[in-house]
Write a protein that holds these residues in place. Sequence first.
Motif: not given
Lengths: 265, 563
Positions: B38-54, B457-465
Motif C-alpha cells: 500500500r502507498f499513501a501519496e503525501v507530496a502536497a502535505k509534505s511540502g514537495l510542491n513541484f510541477t514538471l513543465k514541458n 508528472v507531466l504538467n502536473g504536481p509531483a507525487k510522493l508515495f
Amino acid sequence: MTTPMALFFLALLAAVSPGRPAYEQANKLFAAGQFAEARKALDESLQLDPDLVPALTLRAKMEMADNHFEQAGRTLERALKLDPKAEYAHFLYGLNAFLANDMGQALPRFRQARELNPQNPRTALYLGLTVESLGRDDEAMLLYRDALRLERAKNAVDADTLLPGGRLLLLQGKLDESERWIREAVAVSPKFRDAHFDLARVLLKQGDAQAAAHEGEAALQLQGATITDAQIHYLLIRAWNQAGDAGRSEQHADVLRTLETPKGM
Amino acid sequence: MRPDINWDLLYRLAIVSILSAALFVAAAGSALAPPPIRFAEVAAKSGLNFTLKNAAAGQFHQIELTGGGVAVLDYNNDGCADIFFTNGAAIPSLRKTSPEFSNRLFRNNCDGTFTDVTTQAGVAGTGYSMGAAVGDFDNDGFPDLFVAGVHGNTLYRNLGNGRFEDVTAKLHSAGPADAWSVSAGWLDYDNDGWLDLFVSNYVVWDAATEPRCGSEERQFYCHPRAYTGQHGQLFHNNHDGTFTDVSERSGIAKHIGKGMGVAFADIDGDGFTDIFVANDSVRGFLFHNLGDGTFREIGLEAGVALREDGYAVAGMGADLRDYDNDGKPDLVVSGIINDSFLLFHNPAKGLQFDDTAQRTGLLLGTRQFTGWSLGMYDFDNDGYKDIFFGLSHLAELDQYLGRSSELPNHVFRNIEGKKFEDVSATAGPDFQRAAMHRGVAFADFDNDGRVDAVVSVLNGPAKLFLNRTDTKSHWLAVKLRGVHANRQGLGAKVHVHLADGRDLYNHSTTAVGYASSSEPLVRFGLGPSAIQWLELSWPGGATQRVDHPAADRILEIKEVSAK
C-alpha cells in the motif's frame, strides 16, 4: 401487359443508377490492379451519379490506398449518410480508423458493420484485432474463433485469420492450441513466411529448439506480409544457441547486425 | 489372531485428522498471505510542491514527450533522502525563461516535510533538462549530480556546504554537440575506485527542422524512426575532478541507438559492471564489460535486444535486479502500449537470457500500459523484489485510444520469483489516481524500512508515495563506504544468507528506471527471518563478511580489505 411482375421490373430498371456500369467497370479494373484506368472509370461513374454509394465506397478505398485517410473518411461519411446500412462502407470506415491507429473510432464502426452483417469473417477478424489492441483479449479470441467459424462454413479458411488467434494464444501461454492454429495456417498457406515464423516461435517456447531453428530457416526463404528478415534472424540466434549450435547462432547475429532493426508488425 | 479393530475410533481419528489438516492449511495460508502493498501519496502535505513543465503548445515537438527525471540524493548527509527534479524550458530557445522551468532540489527535513533549497544549492539549471544521475565522483563523501538535457548537460559538484558548483567543462565531452541526453548513470567500469559516467543519448533534434507527422487536420508526435539516433557516451574519471570522453576507445560510440533508460550490474559475475541501454523502437544494447576498458555489445546474443518475436519495443525504463534470488541480475524493461514490458531471466550458465515476461504474467499484464520509469524493489519486505511502474500514455494519444492518456501507476508483487501479480487495485486510493507519470526514483524517505517512490508528472504536481504496507517482515539496508573502491560502493554486490536457509542478492546502483536516479543503499526484505551472515563483494573483487548482523536498520559497512 401490365402484370405485377412487369411493374416490379420496370421499377427496378428505373432504380438502376446511370453510373452503375462505369462503377462495375472501375471495380473490376481496381481488382485487376489497373488503378489509373479504375480511377478514370470511377470518375465517370460518379459524374453520372454522384450519390452512388458503392462508387463512393470504392473511391474511399482508392483514397486509403493512396494514404489519404482523412479524405477517405469524408468520402465514407458521405456514403454512409446516403445509405446508413451500407455494410461495406461501415467496414471500410472502421478500417480507415484502424489503419490510422485510431482504435477508439475503429471500434464502433466495425461493430456497426458486424451488426449489419454478422456473417462476414473479415469484420469479425478486424473487430477482434481492434479489441485486442484495446486490451480485451478474451473478447478478441472469441471474435477470432468466430471469424474462423465463418470461414470454415464458406470453406475458405485464410492464414491471415488463423495467425492473429494463434499469436494471441501464444501470448496467453496456451501453447498447444496456439500450435494447432498456426500449423493450420501453415497447411493453408505453406509458402507464407509469417506462418512459418510463428510456428518457429511456438516451437521455441515449447522447448523444441531444433525444430524451431529449422522452421525459422524455412521462413527465411519465404515471402511474407509483415515478418522481416531481422525478426527471423533474431529467433534463429536463440534457437540455434539453445539447440547447441553456437556457430550458426553467431552467423545469424552477424547478419542481423548488418540489417536495420525491425520496424515492427 | 485378528486384532480387534475399533472402527468407530478410527473413523473419529480420520475426521480429526482431516479437520486438523484443514486447520493447518488455513493457518499456514493466513500466515503466508502477505499484507497488501500500500502507498499513501503525501507530496502536497509534505511540502514537495513541484510541477514538471514541458512547454507543449500544440506544435508536437518530440522533446515534450520525454524528460521528467527524478533523483534521490542525501546531499547534506543528514541521513534523510532529498529529491531533485529536472524540468523543461521554453521551446525553441531551450532556455529556462521563467521560474516555472527551474529544476528543483528539495531538502528532506527528516520530519516528513521538505524545503525547496534550489536557489541556495545553485541547481536551477539553464536548458531543457531531461534526466539526472547521482554519484560521488570525487570521493569526498558528498553525492554529486549530473543533469542530462537537450543540447546541453550539466555536471554539478557537491561542495558539502549545501551548494553545488557547475563543473561541466571538466567533462571534456567529445560530442555529439547536438546530443539529446535522456538518462545517465554512475559506475566504476574499470574498478579503479573512481566513478565514471555513462550518458544515454536519444536522437538528433532541431525545432527548426523537425518533421511534422500525422495529417494536416490532426497532427501528432512523429515516430522515433523519423529521427536519426545517437550513440551513448562514456566518460572516464581522471581522479582529479576531470574526465576523458572514452566513448570511441571503449567501443560504446560504435553503436547508434535511441537511448532512454540505463541500468548497471555485473551480469556474468566477472567482477566488472556491465551496461544495459533501453532504446526507443530500436534494439536494446547490452554492453558487456570486457575488463580492459572496452565493451562488446551482446544484446542479440544474450536475447535481450528485442521482444521474443523480434519486435523492437519503445524501450523506456530498465532495471537489472535478481528477481528470483538465484544470485544473477535479471532485466526488466518498460515500453509503450501494446509492446508489453519485457522481463529476461539471467541463466545459471552462459549469457543467453530467458524471456520470462509471458511465463511470469508480466507480458499480458502490462500490454495496455505505457511505462516510463520503473524499479525492482521489495516493497513488502518478503524477500522477493516487486516491480513499480510509472505509467502514462503519450500526451494526445487519448484521441486515438478513445480513453485518457493519463494512467495510474502500477505495482506487481513478486510471488516467490515465479509470477508477478498486479496488486495495484489494493495499493490504496491514492495509488488509483491517473496522471501523466514520468520519472520515478526510489528511497526510504521516512526511514521506516519500507521503500517509497517519488514520481514526476507531466504538467502536473509531483507525487510522493510513502510505503504504508502493513508488514511485520524484517529488513536491512546496507550503506557502503568504499576505501579502495569508490566511496559510495556503487557496483558492490551483497549476498545475504538468512537463518531460514534462504539466500538473497542485490547490488548497489543509483541507475534505476528512466531518466532517474535512486538511493545507493542496498536493500533487502527479510520476511520473518534473521540474518545468519552477509557477504559483500566490493568492485575490484575484495570481499567482506558480517556474521549475524541485526535486522531492521541501516548497516554501514566500511571497506577494510587491502587492495
